[in-house]
Design a protein around this motif. Structure first.
Motif, PDB file in Angstrom:
ATOM      1  N   ILE A 269       1.426  -3.293  -8.351  1.00 31.89           N
ATOM      2  CA  ILE A 269       1.709  -3.322  -6.914  1.00 31.89           C
ATOM      3  C   ILE A 269       0.431  -3.209  -6.092  1.00 31.89           C
ATOM      4  N   SER A 270      -0.591  -2.570  -6.642  1.00 27.71           N
ATOM      5  CA  SER A 270      -1.853  -2.467  -5.902  1.00 27.71           C
ATOM      6  C   SER A 270      -2.517  -3.829  -5.703  1.00 27.71           C
ATOM      7  N   LEU A 271      -2.140  -4.809  -6.517  1.00 26.69           N
ATOM      8  CA  LEU A 271      -2.706  -6.157  -6.382  1.00 26.69           C
ATOM      9  C   LEU A 271      -1.867  -7.069  -5.488  1.00 26.69           C
ATOM     10  N   LEU A 272      -0.697  -6.630  -5.064  1.00 28.16           N
ATOM     11  CA  LEU A 272       0.190  -7.477  -4.268  1.00 28.16           C
ATOM     12  C   LEU A 272      -0.370  -7.923  -2.918  1.00 28.16           C
ATOM     13  N   PRO A 273      -1.225  -7.154  -2.232  1.00 24.75           N
ATOM     14  CA  PRO A 273      -1.793  -7.698  -0.992  1.00 24.75           C
ATOM     15  C   PRO A 273      -2.586  -8.991  -1.193  1.00 24.75           C
ATOM     16  N   LEU A 274      -3.022  -9.249  -2.411  1.00 24.23           N
ATOM     17  CA  LEU A 274      -3.714 -10.511  -2.678  1.00 24.23           C
ATOM     18  C   LEU A 274      -2.787 -11.715  -2.520  1.00 24.23           C
ATOM     19  N   LEU A 275      -1.475 -11.499  -2.646  1.00 22.25           N
ATOM     20  CA  LEU A 275      -0.535 -12.590  -2.425  1.00 22.25           C
ATOM     21  C   LEU A 275      -0.514 -13.032  -0.963  1.00 22.25           C
ATOM     22  N   LEU A 276      -0.851 -12.110  -0.053  1.00 20.39           N
ATOM     23  CA  LEU A 276      -0.934 -12.458   1.360  1.00 20.39           C
ATOM     24  C   LEU A 276      -2.246 -13.149   1.688  1.00 20.39           C
ATOM     25  N   GLY A 277      -3.220 -13.005   0.804  1.00 21.01           N
ATOM     26  CA  GLY A 277      -4.539 -13.597   1.002  1.00 21.01           C
ATOM     27  C   GLY A 277      -5.623 -12.563   0.763  1.00 21.01           C
ATOM     28  N   VAL A 278      -6.810 -13.048   0.492  1.00 28.08           N
ATOM     29  CA  VAL A 278      -7.936 -12.159   0.212  1.00 28.08           C
ATOM     30  C   VAL A 278      -8.293 -11.333   1.440  1.00 28.08           C
ATOM     31  N   ARG A 279      -8.022 -11.851   2.614  1.00 28.79           N
ATOM     32  CA  ARG A 279      -8.353 -11.104   3.835  1.00 28.79           C
ATOM     33  C   ARG A 279      -7.481  -9.866   4.018  1.00 28.79           C
ATOM     34  N   PHE A 280      -6.414  -9.711   3.238  1.00 25.76           N
ATOM     35  CA  PHE A 280      -5.575  -8.522   3.278  1.00 25.76           C
ATOM     36  C   PHE A 280      -5.959  -7.516   2.189  1.00 25.76           C
ATOM     37  N   PHE A 281      -7.091  -7.724   1.543  1.00 26.18           N
ATOM     38  CA  PHE A 281      -7.553  -6.851   0.465  1.00 26.18           C
ATOM     39  C   PHE A 281      -8.930  -6.330   0.842  1.00 26.18           C
ATOM     40  N   SER A 282      -9.203  -5.080   0.537  1.00 26.80           N
ATOM     41  CA  SER A 282     -10.483  -4.477   0.889  1.00 26.80           C
ATOM     42  C   SER A 282     -11.206  -3.987  -0.360  1.00 26.80           C
ATOM     43  N   VAL A 283     -12.430  -3.561  -0.178  1.00 26.43           N
ATOM     44  CA  VAL A 283     -13.211  -3.026  -1.295  1.00 26.43           C
ATOM     45  C   VAL A 283     -12.575  -1.731  -1.802  1.00 26.43           C
ATOM     46  N   ILE A 284     -12.105  -0.902  -0.884  1.00 27.00           N
ATOM     47  CA  ILE A 284     -11.426   0.336  -1.296  1.00 27.00           C
ATOM     48  C   ILE A 284     -10.141   0.000  -2.046  1.00 27.00           C
ATOM     49  N   GLY A 285      -9.438  -1.028  -1.613  1.00 26.38           N
ATOM     50  CA  GLY A 285      -8.246  -1.480  -2.330  1.00 26.38           C
ATOM     51  C   GLY A 285      -8.573  -1.929  -3.739  1.00 26.38           C
ATOM     52  N   ALA A 286      -9.716  -2.595  -3.909  1.00 27.60           N
ATOM     53  CA  ALA A 286     -10.148  -3.014  -5.248  1.00 27.60           C
ATOM     54  C   ALA A 286     -10.485  -1.803  -6.119  1.00 27.60           C
ATOM     55  N   ILE A 287     -11.125  -0.795  -5.527  1.00 25.46           N
ATOM     56  CA  ILE A 287     -11.445   0.426  -6.279  1.00 25.46           C
ATOM     57  C   ILE A 287     -10.161   1.134  -6.701  1.00 25.46           C
TER      58      ILE A 287
ATOM     59  N   PRO B   4       0.807  -1.237   0.000  1.00 25.51           N
ATOM     60  CA  PRO B   4       0.000   0.000   0.000  1.00 25.51           C
ATOM     61  C   PRO B   4       0.833   1.276   0.000  1.00 25.51           C
ATOM     62  N   LEU B   5       1.887   1.342   0.799  1.00 24.26           N
ATOM     63  CA  LEU B   5       2.693   2.559   0.840  1.00 24.26           C
ATOM     64  C   LEU B   5       3.445   2.766  -0.471  1.00 24.26           C
ATOM     65  N   ILE B   6       3.981   1.700  -1.049  1.00 21.35           N
ATOM     66  CA  ILE B   6       4.679   1.821  -2.334  1.00 21.35           C
ATOM     67  C   ILE B   6       3.705   2.265  -3.421  1.00 21.35           C
ATOM     68  N   CYS B   7       2.506   1.717  -3.396  1.00 19.53           N
ATOM     69  CA  CYS B   7       1.472   2.100  -4.365  1.00 19.53           C
ATOM     70  C   CYS B   7       1.089   3.573  -4.193  1.00 19.53           C
ATOM     71  N   ALA B   8       0.997   4.035  -2.949  1.00 18.20           N
ATOM     72  CA  ALA B   8       0.653   5.435  -2.692  1.00 18.20           C
ATOM     73  C   ALA B   8       1.744   6.372  -3.200  1.00 18.20           C
ATOM     74  N   VAL B   9       3.001   6.009  -2.993  1.00 19.67           N
ATOM     75  CA  VAL B   9       4.104   6.845  -3.474  1.00 19.67           C
ATOM     76  C   VAL B   9       4.113   6.883  -5.004  1.00 19.67           C
ATOM     77  N   LEU B  10       3.889   5.725  -5.631  1.00 23.97           N
ATOM     78  CA  LEU B  10       3.824   5.696  -7.101  1.00 23.97           C
ATOM     79  C   LEU B  10       2.635   6.498  -7.625  1.00 23.97           C
ATOM     80  N   SER B  11       1.531   6.490  -6.902  1.00 19.74           N
ATOM     81  CA  SER B  11       0.367   7.278  -7.316  1.00 19.74           C
ATOM     82  C   SER B  11       0.652   8.767  -7.232  1.00 19.74           C
ATOM     83  N   CYS B  12       1.406   9.183  -6.221  1.00 20.16           N
ATOM     84  CA  CYS B  12       1.802  10.598  -6.128  1.00 20.16           C
ATOM     85  C   CYS B  12       2.712  10.977  -7.290  1.00 20.16           C
ATOM     86  N   ALA B  13       3.658  10.104  -7.612  1.00 18.60           N
ATOM     87  CA  ALA B  13       4.531  10.364  -8.761  1.00 18.60           C
ATOM     88  C   ALA B  13       3.715  10.404 -10.049  1.00 18.60           C
ATOM     89  N   LEU B  14       2.729   9.524 -10.149  1.00 14.39           N
ATOM     90  CA  LEU B  14       1.858   9.505 -11.324  1.00 14.39           C
ATOM     91  C   LEU B  14       1.054  10.793 -11.432  1.00 14.39           C
TER      92      LEU B  14
END
Length: 135
Positions: free
Chosen positions: A97-115, A58-68
């Motif tokens: 990278i926004s999909l990487l929490p799915l590697l830890l399991g679906v319980r580490f992913f939220s609806v906001i994360g999917a959006i 999540p933090l890496i994705c947020a930093v990349l989103s700021c750069a974007l």
């Protein structure tokens, strides 16, 4: 073929919407074990708590989103193919990278994360119709 101004503005709104969803405290998920089971807690993508518990994406994705967001804003004022190529690569890696929490399991992913993931893939799709012959 140059990207139209409407497409660039739409891409800016998509990236800004992504940043707004990343600021909300419901995107990153941490699951804590207790004696009764587990507790699910939600955090902002910019929070260091999930990063401290080895959920780095999540933090890496947020930093990349700021750069974007910076790159997309620059692209509004210039017709540089290098900026468009950088937008394509940064949006690709941010969406991946926004999909990487799915590697830890679906319980580490939220609806906001999917959006957030869907918005980043939309930004990636809006970056694809650029031709790099203008270098």
């Amino acid at each position: 073929m140059k990207k139209s101004k409407k497409t660039r503005i739409l891409r800016l709104f998509v990236v800004l919407a992504t940043l707004i969803f990343e600021i909300l405290p419901y995107g990153a998920v941490c699951n804590f074990a207790t004696s009764e089971g587990s507790i699910r807690r939600y955090y902002s993508y910019f929070s260091l708590v999930p990063y401290g518990y080895a959920n780095f994406a999540p933090l890496i994705c947020a930093v990349l989103s700021c750069a974007l967001a910076v790159l997309v804003t620059v692209s509004l004022f210039s017709d540089n193919a290098r900026v468009e190529r950088a937008i394509l690569f940064v949006s690709f890696f941010a969406a991946l990278i926004s999909l990487l929490p799915l590697l830890l399991g679906v319980r580490f992913f939220s609806v906001i994360g999917a959006i957030i993931s869907l918005l980043l893939f939309a930004a990636l799709a809006l970056s694809f119709n650029w031709r790099w012959k203008n270098e």
